[in-house]
Motif scaffolding. Structure first.
Motif, PDB file in Angstrom:
ATOM      1  N   ARG A  69       0.837  -1.200   0.000  1.00 56.41           N
ATOM      2  CA  ARG A  69       0.000   0.000   0.000  1.00 56.41           C
ATOM      3  C   ARG A  69       0.872   1.250   0.000  1.00 56.41           C
ATOM      4  O   ARG A  69       0.592   2.223  -0.697  1.00 56.41           O
ATOM      5  N   LEU A  82      -3.132   9.099   5.745  1.00 53.87           N
ATOM      6  CA  LEU A  82      -3.351   7.711   5.298  1.00 53.87           C
ATOM      7  C   LEU A  82      -2.048   6.960   5.078  1.00 53.87           C
ATOM      8  O   LEU A  82      -1.980   5.755   5.310  1.00 53.87           O
ATOM      9  N   TRP A  89       2.711   9.902  11.835  1.00 55.48           N
ATOM     10  CA  TRP A  89       1.277   9.582  11.887  1.00 55.48           C
ATOM     11  C   TRP A  89       0.659  10.108  13.184  1.00 55.48           C
ATOM     12  O   TRP A  89      -0.387  10.749  13.175  1.00 55.48           O
ATOM     13  N   ARG A  93      -2.266  12.790  13.255  1.00 51.73           N
ATOM     14  CA  ARG A  93      -3.594  12.397  13.754  1.00 51.73           C
ATOM     15  C   ARG A  93      -4.014  13.350  14.881  1.00 51.73           C
ATOM     16  O   ARG A  93      -5.161  13.784  14.955  1.00 51.73           O
ATOM     17  N   GLY A 254     -11.617  10.463   0.418  1.00 54.17           N
ATOM     18  CA  GLY A 254     -12.985  10.806   0.780  1.00 54.17           C
ATOM     19  C   GLY A 254     -13.940  11.030  -0.372  1.00 54.17           C
ATOM     20  O   GLY A 254     -15.130  11.240  -0.151  1.00 54.17           O
ATOM     21  N   ARG A 322      -2.100  -5.175   6.637  1.00 53.14           N
ATOM     22  CA  ARG A 322      -1.051  -4.832   7.587  1.00 53.14           C
ATOM     23  C   ARG A 322       0.107  -5.816   7.463  1.00 53.14           C
ATOM     24  O   ARG A 322      -0.056  -6.913   6.923  1.00 53.14           O
ATOM     25  N   PRO A 381     -16.790  -0.942   7.590  1.00 53.84           N
ATOM     26  CA  PRO A 381     -16.584  -0.141   6.369  1.00 53.84           C
ATOM     27  C   PRO A 381     -15.558   0.967   6.580  1.00 53.84           C
ATOM     28  O   PRO A 381     -14.892   1.381   5.634  1.00 53.84           O
ATOM     29  N   PHE A 382     -15.429   1.438   7.815  1.00 52.26           N
ATOM     30  CA  PHE A 382     -14.480   2.513   8.094  1.00 52.26           C
ATOM     31  C   PHE A 382     -13.250   2.011   8.854  1.00 52.26           C
ATOM     32  O   PHE A 382     -12.482   2.804   9.395  1.00 52.26           O
ATOM     33  N   ARG A 387      -6.269   3.418  13.540  1.00 50.38           N
ATOM     34  CA  ARG A 387      -6.252   3.964  12.178  1.00 50.38           C
ATOM     35  C   ARG A 387      -7.631   3.957  11.550  1.00 50.38           C
ATOM     36  O   ARG A 387      -7.768   4.020  10.317  1.00 50.38           O
ATOM     37  N   CYS A 389     -11.078   5.264  10.075  1.00 54.96           N
ATOM     38  CA  CYS A 389     -11.274   6.412   9.179  1.00 54.96           C
ATOM     39  C   CYS A 389     -11.560   7.691   9.970  1.00 54.96           C
ATOM     40  O   CYS A 389     -12.509   7.739  10.756  1.00 54.96           O
ATOM     41  N   PHE A 394     -18.041  12.548   8.773  1.00 51.83           N
ATOM     42  CA  PHE A 394     -18.233  13.402   7.594  1.00 51.83           C
ATOM     43  C   PHE A 394     -18.923  12.590   6.490  1.00 51.83           C
ATOM     44  O   PHE A 394     -19.910  13.028   5.890  1.00 51.83           O
TER      45      PHE A 394
HETATM   46  C1  HEM Z   1      -8.958   5.746   6.696  1.00 54.66           C
HETATM   47  C2  HEM Z   1     -13.005   4.008   4.673  1.00 54.66           C
HETATM   48  C3  HEM Z   1     -14.517   8.543   3.769  1.00 54.66           C
HETATM   49  C4  HEM Z   1     -10.234  10.200   5.234  1.00 54.66           C
HETATM   50  C5  HEM Z   1      -9.952   4.897   6.283  1.00 54.66           C
HETATM   51  C6  HEM Z   1      -9.978   3.468   6.524  1.00 54.66           C
HETATM   52  C7  HEM Z   1     -11.097   2.997   5.934  1.00 54.66           C
HETATM   53  C8  HEM Z   1     -11.803   4.105   5.347  1.00 54.66           C
HETATM   54  C9  HEM Z   1     -11.552   1.543   5.895  1.00 54.66           C
HETATM   55  C10 HEM Z   1      -8.951   2.662   7.319  1.00 54.66           C
HETATM   56  C11 HEM Z   1      -7.906   2.050   6.439  1.00 54.66           C
HETATM   57  C12 HEM Z   1      -7.020   1.079   7.181  1.00 54.66           C
HETATM   58  O1  HEM Z   1      -7.154   0.866   8.389  1.00 54.66           O
HETATM   59  O2  HEM Z   1      -6.173   0.476   6.521  1.00 54.66           O
HETATM   60  C13 HEM Z   1     -13.747   5.097   4.234  1.00 54.66           C
HETATM   61  C14 HEM Z   1     -15.060   4.988   3.612  1.00 54.66           C
HETATM   62  C15 HEM Z   1     -15.483   6.260   3.365  1.00 54.66           C
HETATM   63  C16 HEM Z   1     -14.445   7.163   3.818  1.00 54.66           C
HETATM   64  C17 HEM Z   1     -15.787   3.684   3.339  1.00 54.66           C
HETATM   65  C18 HEM Z   1     -16.777   6.742   2.753  1.00 54.66           C
HETATM   66  C19 HEM Z   1     -17.887   6.046   2.669  1.00 54.66           C
HETATM   67  C20 HEM Z   1     -13.507   9.388   4.142  1.00 54.66           C
HETATM   68  C21 HEM Z   1     -13.580  10.830   4.096  1.00 54.66           C
HETATM   69  C22 HEM Z   1     -12.358  11.295   4.492  1.00 54.66           C
HETATM   70  C23 HEM Z   1     -11.535  10.149   4.809  1.00 54.66           C
HETATM   71  C24 HEM Z   1     -14.800  11.620   3.657  1.00 54.66           C
HETATM   72  C25 HEM Z   1     -11.861  12.715   4.640  1.00 54.66           C
HETATM   73  C26 HEM Z   1     -12.560  13.795   4.527  1.00 54.66           C
HETATM   74  C27 HEM Z   1      -9.521   9.125   5.716  1.00 54.66           C
HETATM   75  C28 HEM Z   1      -8.167   9.235   6.230  1.00 54.66           C
HETATM   76  C29 HEM Z   1      -7.804   7.949   6.670  1.00 54.66           C
HETATM   77  C30 HEM Z   1      -8.936   7.088   6.401  1.00 54.66           C
HETATM   78  C31 HEM Z   1      -7.330  10.502   6.287  1.00 54.66           C
HETATM   79  C32 HEM Z   1      -6.480   7.528   7.320  1.00 54.66           C
HETATM   80  C33 HEM Z   1      -6.634   7.500   8.826  1.00 54.66           C
HETATM   81  C34 HEM Z   1      -5.365   7.085   9.554  1.00 54.66           C
HETATM   82  O3  HEM Z   1      -4.588   6.306   9.004  1.00 54.66           O
HETATM   83  O4  HEM Z   1      -5.170   7.544  10.685  1.00 54.66           O
HETATM   84  N1  HEM Z   1     -11.092   5.255   5.577  1.00 54.66           N
HETATM   85  N2  HEM Z   1     -13.415   6.412   4.331  1.00 54.66           N
HETATM   86  N3  HEM Z   1     -12.274   9.012   4.598  1.00 54.66           N
HETATM   87  N4  HEM Z   1      -9.947   7.834   5.830  1.00 54.66           N
HETATM   88 FE1  HEM Z   1     -11.708   7.140   5.187  1.00 54.66          FE
END
Ligand code: HEM
Length: 444
Positions: A69, A82, A89, A93, A254, A322, A381-382, A387, A389, A394
């Motif tokens: 990744r 990300l 990080w 964060r 996003g 991971r 999903p998030f 880590r 989302c 939002f």
């Molecule tokens: C991380 C899903 C929308 C910003 C993640 C991760 C997932 C995810 C699964 C974790 C990845 C991991 O652990 O390997 C989603 C889904 C979204 C969405 C399904 C919409 C339906 C957004 C939006 C933003 C965003 C709208 C920003 C405005 C981020 C960021 C990370 C993240 C910055 C990294 C967090 C970190 O590593 O500390 N997202 N996301 N995401 N997402 Fe989202």
């Protein structure tokens, strides 16, 4: 997606680089744990909620983002949250957490609503036409991001901006076979070379937009819009180039994800007319009264449930990858140091031991009274853990608001000859788009 495995290493690399969700055989949807040796790296696939909790929460420090990744995304997203690791990080964060508070998200909902409403009006003018809903949702979420990030206050022409961003994102979604094979860095990744010009151009536009806003904040702080850009420029502890990386990360993480969630929801609702009618009735009842705009998610539980169920069947981010730093053990599996750990929402969300009729679209699972039966670690999903989302709240607000505004006056009917075929290109997207006929709906 057929549950068959390709034979041999070449077939594996080919499939994994074209549509990774095709590599899963039917066992992957039945077993709590699986083990494979991919390109000589031991790979543990964890489907069991308890095992997921152990690896991604309890022992999260032992699992870092997978090198693949990093190889694919880091050249594009650089030091954004990300793709950041370790101290960077942690610091990022911490700096970004105050940007995503419920109060700030609530303040962004009027912009989401306004964009969604004007988008719905544009579609209403195309009533009777067949449109590609997948592409249209990408335009909508892009519009919402542009409004909430920059209040449309950008340098350059909006079309130019959108075009360069499209090109940037198209490159971001491709995994180069050389990256899968971890070929030496000096071998050129065609994808990245092709995208270099548009990436540089896109970055220049973002930097210019940031400069313009910083100037406004210096000269007339009271006139600066309260959007993401202002919040980021006021956040503690981030350099200019880190802010730039995070803006690009927000767009990258996003925009496409939320668009996919919306597209699949509209498709699944079109296949379940009774469910769609319930959602429409809820929207009619709720949007008739102005209400409190901060409580969209509470006011529209059925709409929210449809969105959540669509993200169960088609998780926009289908895979959490991971690498284990040190040896570990989950369930009956030894995880050697250096092994790959895969937690796949794509598998977990369709797992036969975890869900009743896993292949069926049943939004009632996510209604408030039923929701408590869903384990925190079986619906991801998030993601989950440190880590998780940062944009989840939002995205949920954006998704529910967009659905409400679109479905208030419009109906979308799928007209493709065959069911849409999901393809994993970072997000899970329908191959060839979602052809749907848009029509005006008579409000009850
Ligand atoms: C991380 C899903 C929308 C910003 C993640 C991760 C997932 C995810 C699964 C974790 C990845 C991991 O652990 O390997 C989603 C889904 C979204 C969405 C399904 C919409 C339906 C957004 C939006 C933003 C965003 C709208 C920003 C405005 C981020 C960021 C990370 C993240 C910055 C990294 C967090 C970190 O590593 O500390 N997202 N996301 N995401 N997402 Fe989202």
């Amino acid at each position: 997606v057929p549950h068959t495995r390709p034979l041999g290493m070449l077939g594996f690399v080919w499939t994994a680089s074209r549509n990774p969700i095709e590599i899963w055989g039917s066992r992957a949807f039945k077993e709590p744990y699986l083990r494979a040796n991919w390109l000589r790296v031991p790979t543990i696939i964890v489907n069991d909620p308890e095992g997921i909790r152990h690896c991604l929460v309890e022992n999260a420090a032992n699992y870092v983002m997978q090198p693949l990744r990093q190889r694919v995304l880091r050249p594009m997203l650089r030091d954004g949250l990300l793709t950041a690791e370790g101290e960077l990080w942690k610091r990022t964060r911490r700096s970004l957490a105050p940007v995503f508070t419920p109060r700030n998200i609530a303040a962004l909902t009027p912009a989401m609503q306004q964009k969604s409403q004007s988008f719905a009006q544009e579609l209403a003018a195309r009533s009777g036409e067949t449109i590609d809903v997948a592409f249209q949702m990408t335009l909508l979420t892009y519009g919402i991001l542009q409004a909430t990030l920059f209040s449309d206050d950008i340098t350059g022409e909006p079309e130019e901006f959108a075009h360069s961003m499209d090109k940037f994102l198209a490159r971001m979604g491709r995994v180069d076979p050389l990256d899968i094979l971890d070929a030496p860095a000096f071998l050129p990744r065609i994808n990245r070379l092709i995208g270099r010009r548009s990436t540089n151009y896109f970055r220049r536009l973002i930097a210019g937009t940031m400069e313009k806003r910083a100037e406004l904040l210096r000269q007339h702080p009271d006139r600066a819009p309260q959007d993401f850009l202002t919040l980021l420029l006021q956040a503690d502890g981030l350099s200019r180039s880190e802010i730039e990386d995070n803006i690009i990360t927000f767009i990258g993480a996003g925009h496409e994800t939320t668009a996919r969630a919306l597209g699949w929801t509209l498709y699944l609702l079109s296949q379940s007319p009774a469910e769609r009618q319930l959602v429409e009735q809820e929207i009619d009842a709720q949007l008739a009264s102005p209400g409190d705009p901060a409580s969209w998610l509470d006011r529209l539980p059925r709409t929210r449930a449809a969105l959540e169920e669509a993200m169960r069947l088609y998780p926009p981010a289908p895979s959490l990858n991971r690498t284990a730093l040190q040896q570990d053990r989950v369930g009956d599996m030894d995880i050697p140091a250096g092994a790959s750990l895969l937690v796949m929402p794509w598998l977990v969300h369709r797992h036969e031991l975890l869900w009743d009729r896993p292949g069926h679209f049943m939004p009632q699972r996510f209604l408030p009274e039923a929701r408590s039966q869903i384990d925190r670690y079986q619906y991801l999903p998030f993601g989950v853990g440190p880590r998780v989302c940062i944009g989840s709240s939002f995205a949920m607000h954006e998704g529910v608001i967009a659905l409400a505004c679109l479905m208030q006056h419009l109906r979308f009917d799928y007209v493709g000859a065959t069911a849409p075929y999901p393809v994993q290109k970072i997000t899970v997207q329908p191959r060839g788009g979602l052809p749907m006929r848009v029509s005006l709906r008579k409000t009850q």
